[in-house]
Design a protein around this motif. Structure first.
Motif, PDB file in Angstrom:
ATOM      1  N   SER A 131      46.238  -6.140  37.153  1.00 30.21           N
ATOM      2  CA  SER A 131      47.291  -6.327  36.156  1.00 30.21           C
ATOM      3  C   SER A 131      48.697  -6.178  36.723  1.00 30.21           C
ATOM      4  O   SER A 131      49.667  -6.462  36.010  1.00 30.21           O
ATOM      5  N   HIS A 158      47.179  -6.561  29.193  1.00 30.08           N
ATOM      6  CA  HIS A 158      46.308  -7.267  30.143  1.00 30.08           C
ATOM      7  C   HIS A 158      45.286  -6.308  30.750  1.00 30.08           C
ATOM      8  O   HIS A 158      44.100  -6.636  30.887  1.00 30.08           O
ATOM      9  N   ASN A 159      45.733  -5.108  31.103  1.00 31.33           N
ATOM     10  CA  ASN A 159      44.852  -4.124  31.725  1.00 31.33           C
ATOM     11  C   ASN A 159      43.742  -3.698  30.765  1.00 31.33           C
ATOM     12  O   ASN A 159      42.565  -3.608  31.152  1.00 31.33           O
ATOM     13  N   CYS A 194      42.015 -14.408  37.448  1.00 30.29           N
ATOM     14  CA  CYS A 194      41.547 -13.384  36.520  1.00 30.29           C
ATOM     15  C   CYS A 194      40.358 -13.880  35.701  1.00 30.29           C
ATOM     16  O   CYS A 194      39.445 -13.105  35.394  1.00 30.29           O
ATOM     17  N   MET A 212      51.807  -5.412  30.719  1.00 30.53           N
ATOM     18  CA  MET A 212      50.804  -5.076  31.720  1.00 30.53           C
ATOM     19  C   MET A 212      49.652  -4.284  31.092  1.00 30.53           C
ATOM     20  O   MET A 212      48.480  -4.489  31.426  1.00 30.53           O
TER      21      MET A 212
END
Length: 375
Positions: A174, A123-124, A213, A120
């Protein structure tokens, strides 16, 4: 419990301690080094990550120190670049977990919560970088095209709230990554792997999430950066001329060009390869051999995009003259402590003094006018 590759996922969605038992993914369990993807996952990726950690962490920590202890005056762009550097540093501090995982033959031993957190966080961080680069481009656009209105639209309080909103928005964007992250046990061994949602065979959740996204986190920022950059350059060309001793126009052009180059080099290939890897699984669900080229391209893009954390400190240098002066000054002090560097430091200092004297005797060449200093 050993799960065969053909076991239906719906019958095996169980939680045994920290390990979710699912049909295992070939991308994580088949480590045949005669294929391209395992070579990248086992050797290329940890090498890239380790290099980025060694180079990027000192540069970003030094940048944070300059921001917090050396800069006396903060502009809106300074706030955005500081948040970008903070995001880079946070990701670099979490990078050792991925390095250890890949060096340990993709054997995850740290439990499901940390696995979810690492996936996560990657991705964040990626979308934090995109949004803050976009904020820098919009800020320069407002300062150049709408200098008076920008003081109202992006005051000190509004800038701080916008940065908080970016952190919260990327965190919300995320959260689904954590829900799609699994720990799987490979058949025939006790090796557990921390899966990546892009490489999961079932695309019912990953495909719409990745497309969403890509549109919200990449396409809209890309259009904003292009619009702001083109209109800013056009505005600069149509302005009257006045002296520019600090080369502000050149630095503005560099900042606008850098934003476009970053999007072109880092973000566009990443999103194309990521969506291609998921789409190939959706189009050819029963043919894993058809996924290999898309998976390999995405894995290489993950390596390449990690270099962005080393580029950001250089991006900060030509965003502000004061930051660049303090940043270079620290390196000059560090090198001056070395015995072999003292002579070079004295020569460099004399050269700078000579150049300043010559500049003081020369005339100033007019260049296009710039926005007000307060922007």
């Amino acid at each position: 419990m050993v799960v065969s590759l053909g076991t239906p996922r719906s019958h095996l969605n169980k939680d045994m301690g920290n390990t979710q038992v699912q049909p295992t993914e070939e991308a994580f369990c088949d480590l045949d080094t005669h294929r391209g993807l395992p070579v990248v996952l086992l050797y290329v990726m940890p090498s890239f990550f380790l290099t980025v950690l060694i180079l990027g962490l000192p540069l970003n920590l030094l940048s944070l120190w300059v921001f917090l202890h050396r800069l006396r005056r903060w502009t809106r762009s300074t706030v955005f670049v500081f948040n970008l550097t903070l995001a880079d540093t946070s990701w670099l501090l979490a990078l050792p977990y991925l390095i250890y995982y890949h060096l340990d033959q993709l054997y995850w031993k740290l439990g499901l919560p940390l696995c979810m957190g690492v996936r996560m966080f990657y991705h964040n961080y990626f979308y934090l970088s995109i949004f803050f680069v976009t904020c820098i481009s919009v800020d320069r656009y407002l300062a150049i095209v709408h200098p008076l209105r920008s003081l109202v639209l992006l005051g000190r309080r509004q800038t701080g709230l916008l940065c908080v909103a970016v952190w919260v928005a990327t965190l919300m964007l995320s959260i689904p990554v954590a829900n799609m992250t699994l720990i799987q046990t490979c058949p025939g061994s006790n090796r557990t792997v921390c899966t990546l949602y892009i490489l999961l065979s079932e695309t019912g959740e990953s495909l719409p999430f990745s497309i969403c996204c890509s549109i919200i986190g990449f396409l809209f920022p890309l259009l904003s950066v292009c619009y702001c950059g083109l209109h800013s350059v056009r505005e600069l060309r149509h302005r009257p001329c006045r002296p520019d001793p600090h080369n502000k126009q050149r630095r503005l052009r560099r900042a606008l060009s850098a934003a476009l180059v970053f999007f072109a080099l880092f973000y566009l290939p990443y999103h194309l390869s990521r969506n291609a890897a998921i789409v190939m699984r959706a189009v050819y669900p029963d043919s894993p051999a058809s996924w290999q080229h898309a998976d390999l391209a995405f894995a290489l893009e993950m390596c390449f995009c990690s270099l962005f954390t080393c580029v950001n400190p250089l991006f900060s240098c030509f965003m502000g003259r004061q930051f660049r002066k303090e940043f270079y000054g620290i390196f000059a002090v560090m090198f001056s402590q070395c015995p072999g560097m003292q002579v070079a430091s004295m020569i460099s200092k004399r050269t700078r003094m000579t150049v300043r004297k010559r500049q003081g005797m020369s005339t100033v060449t007019p260049v296009c006018a710039l926005p007000a200093p307060g922007s």
